[in-house]
Design a protein around this motif. Structure first.
Motif, PDB file in Angstrom:
ATOM      1  N   LYS A 154       0.918  -1.051  -0.101  1.00  0.00           N
ATOM      2  CA  LYS A 154       0.124  -0.059   0.121  1.00  0.00           C
ATOM      3  C   LYS A 154       1.002   1.259   0.011  1.00  0.00           C
ATOM      4  O   LYS A 154       1.845   1.258   0.422  1.00  0.00           O
ATOM      5  CB  LYS A 154      -0.827   0.048   1.285  1.00  0.00           C
ATOM      6  CG  LYS A 154      -1.867  -0.910   1.197  1.00  0.00           C
ATOM      7  CD  LYS A 154      -3.037  -0.996   2.527  1.00  0.00           C
ATOM      8  CE  LYS A 154      -3.969  -1.954   2.324  1.00  0.00           C
ATOM      9  NZ  LYS A 154      -4.952  -1.794   3.661  1.00  0.00           N
ATOM     10  N   TYR A 205      -1.224   6.338  -2.076  1.00  0.00           N
ATOM     11  CA  TYR A 205      -1.567   5.441  -3.101  1.00  0.00           C
ATOM     12  C   TYR A 205      -0.293   5.115  -4.258  1.00  0.00           C
ATOM     13  O   TYR A 205       0.484   5.598  -4.360  1.00  0.00           O
ATOM     14  CB  TYR A 205      -2.510   6.146  -4.001  1.00  0.00           C
ATOM     15  CG  TYR A 205      -2.040   7.387  -4.993  1.00  0.00           C
ATOM     16  CD1 TYR A 205      -2.016   7.205  -6.235  1.00  0.00           C
ATOM     17  CD2 TYR A 205      -2.218   8.716  -4.234  1.00  0.00           C
ATOM     18  CE1 TYR A 205      -1.441   8.211  -6.765  1.00  0.00           C
ATOM     19  CE2 TYR A 205      -1.870   9.745  -5.065  1.00  0.00           C
ATOM     20  CZ  TYR A 205      -1.469   9.726  -6.360  1.00  0.00           C
ATOM     21  OH  TYR A 205      -1.027  10.804  -6.981  1.00  0.00           O
ATOM     22  N   ASN A 256       0.180  -2.192  -7.628  1.00  0.00           N
ATOM     23  CA  ASN A 256      -1.056  -2.812  -6.712  1.00  0.00           C
ATOM     24  C   ASN A 256      -1.375  -4.425  -7.261  1.00  0.00           C
ATOM     25  O   ASN A 256      -2.251  -4.910  -6.648  1.00  0.00           O
ATOM     26  CB  ASN A 256      -2.293  -1.863  -7.499  1.00  0.00           C
ATOM     27  CG  ASN A 256      -2.421  -0.663  -6.637  1.00  0.00           C
ATOM     28  OD1 ASN A 256      -2.150  -0.401  -5.510  1.00  0.00           O
ATOM     29  ND2 ASN A 256      -2.773   0.550  -7.181  1.00  0.00           N
TER      30      ASN A 256
END
Length: 581
Positions: free
Chosen positions: A25, A36, A42
């Motif tokens: 994260k 982000y 991710n």
């Protein structure tokens, strides 16, 4: 929660929070990352990696792989051994293998497939290549995106662009064009001429910062004489812009705090260093350097001011035009030359002649498929490293977070080979990393930053011998424009050069009347390849677009490199298109 830093070839250099389950994260407290991450991180754990060494197609142990490597290194003359390093991982410790190959008297591929032509130009003007981070750009009033698409390549810059007047200079209508006050859809290869045209008109409109020019630059009068000798019509034709657009641009920037963010596409030409010098000259005329919210920013030299622990002196081969056919043993680390390098036919021809190709990396690709010996690397979570970002001034620690039996680290491989050949041993990883940090860093608000950025970039000095900004005085452009289309290479969200998810469509302008999935063939003097067409309203009528990593695209690119910087010049050519029936 533990923390590390993204190693990928990207402006953002994200700070990552890693859970016990190894979920990645964004670090919410980091001033750049702000909680982000991009698509690649991710989905990091979903990408397959090489798990075991192979020799001639057969699985072997790591101990056996290192023994084979040693035997092959002993079998071939060092002068016939080439070390080729890609940029799949930009950690400082990735360069440690270079130390062994230099000791071994092998030849090192030197140069860049990416940014070094522009970097050379920045150094000629400013003496050092420093960046504007999002924390600098947030204070701008106007931001010019010159061949740069932050939505794709620099997403952590986006918050800094909110509320700003945006000007886009790009042959492609990027997403941010719809939010821009002005989009100038410049002709490819026209950036140099457009920058000089703007300089001419800034002088004509008396918009120069005379105090800055007098106190902090050299040879401004010579520069004015130089650009005044170039016909205005030539500058307009070469950049394919109109005076109304230029008038709008000058109106938008007059008296404002302006940040110019430059991408790498503008310098993928033989005179790429001159392109950056011309854009820098515009910034200097406007007095943008060293002032809050202002400046010109390209990919910076992330290691500027830091100790270079693996700096070596040995024989080199120009990387963009490396003649693989000269070598018996080729060691390829973290790269994919069969996809990434210009002139695929010459690359393949050279690799076919090699007696032994060693591939050292994380993922399978076109190059690993040809390798005789494959050695899997450890991931960035499984080894010690350090990240110096080229897009901001924060230093990212990369501690070892995971024990894994898969692969070997670059430090581990270099240590094994140095020992096998009786060369001087390395310092410990900890001492190497600590030495780099200590050489040019301070702690500020809980984060390590480069000392170079304690002051605003270029606030006190330029790094030339004179301490001043130095204007260009000449350029050389011998490109003879042929019939056909400009072929643009652009980055895409889900891919990173030839890594991750690639898009193999050829994007074509609507004027051609093609429909989706029509098969088309591209040809030029360097080769040919076929693609499925994807009509797009984002292109000029004289442009075609492939995303970086598209299969076979480099069959069409020239076996040549830039005038300065030993850099690939992918866009120094045109192509013809025909529909395949």
């Amino acid at each position: 929660m533990r923390f590390t830093t993204c190693p990928l070839d990207c402006f953002d250099g994200c700070s990552i929070a890693v859970s016990k389950e190894l979920k990645l994260k964004g670090n919410k407290s980091h001033p750049i990352t702000q909680g982000y991450l991009c698509h690649h991180l991710n989905h990091y754990h979903t990408f397959e990696r090489i798990e075991e060494p192979r020799y001639l197609g057969q699985s072997i142990t790591m101990e056996e792989a290192l023994k084979v490597l040693e035997e092959k290194l002993r079998a071939y003359e060092p002068s016939k051994t080439l070390y080729f390093k890609g940029s799949g991982n930009l950690g400082v410790m990735q360069g440690v293998t270079k130390r062994f190959f230099a000791e071994h008297k092998a030849v090192l591929a030197s140069g860049s497939l990416c940014d070094e032509a522009g970097d050379a130009g920045v150094h000629e003007s400013r003496g050092a290549n420093l960046c504007l981070s999002p924390l600098h750009v947030k204070d701008a009033e106007v931001v010019i995106l010159w061949g740069r698409n932050p939505t794709v390549t620099n997403s952590h810059m986006l918050p800094a662009l909110k509320g700003k007047t945006l000007i886009v200079i790009d042959p492609v209508k990027i997403d941010l064009s719809s939010h821009a006050a002005l989009h100038i859809q410049i002709k490819p290869r026209g950036d140099f001429y457009f920058a000089l045209l703007l300089c001419r008109l800034v002088a004509m409109e008396e918009m120069e910062d005379q105090a800055f020019l007098k106190e902090r630059t050299l040879n401004y009068k010579g520069f004015l004489d130089f650009i005044s000798g170039i016909p205005m019509r030539k500058l307009l034709d070469k950049s394919h812009v109109n005076l109304n657009e230029i008038g709008d641009l000058l109106h938008l920037i007059k008296g404002k705090k302006v940040s110019i963010l430059v991408g790498i596409g503008v310098q993928k030409y033989s005179f790429g260093h001159s392109v950056l010098r011309a854009i820098d000259a515009l910034g200097a005329m406007l007095g943008l350097f060293g002032k809050v919210g202002c400046g010109v920013s390209y990919l910076s030299n992330s290691g500027f001011g830091f100790k270079a622990p693996f700096k070596v002196s040995t024989k080199t081969e120009p990387l963009p035009i490396a003649n693989f056919g000269k070598y018996d043993l080729i060691f390829i680390q973290g790269g994919n030359p069969l996809s990434q390098m210009p002139s695929t036919s010459k690359v393949k021809e050279g690799l076919d002649k090699a007696k032994c190709i060693v591939y050292f990396g994380l993922h399978e690709n076109e190059t690993s498929a040809k390798a005789h010996l494959i050695i899997p690397a450890k991931s960035f979570l499984e080894k010690e490293d350090l990240k110096l970002s080229y897009g901001h001034h924060f230093i990212g620690r990369m501690p070892k977070l995971v024990e894994s039996s898969i692969g070997i680290s670059e430090y581990g491989l270099a240590t094994a080979m140095l020992k096998a050949f009786g060369y001087e041993a390395l310092e410990s990883e900890e001492s190497i990393i600590d030495g780099v940090i200590a050489s040019n860093s301070i702690e500020k608000e809980g984060f390590l930053i480069s000392k170079t950025y304690e002051d605003y970039p270029y606030e006190k000095t330029f790094y030339t011998k004179s301490g001043r900004f130095e204007f260009l005085e000449e350029f050389e452009d011998d490109f003879k424009e042929e019939e056909g289309f400009f072929l643009i290479a652009a980055k895409q969200n889900k891919s990173l050069n030839s890594q991750f998810v690639t898009d193999d469509y050829l994007y074509v302008p609507l004027c051609l009347g093609l429909v989706q999935e029509d098969r088309v063939r591209l040809t030029n003097r360097y080769g040919s390849c076929e693609y499925s067409a994807m009509p797009s309203d984002k292109l000029r009528d004289d442009c075609l677009l492939l995303y970086s990593g598209a299969k076979n695209a480099n069959r069409l690119t020239p076996h040549a490199m830039s005038q300065e910087g030993n850099c690939a010049i992918y866009q120094e050519m045109k192509v013809k298109l025909e529909k395949v029936t």
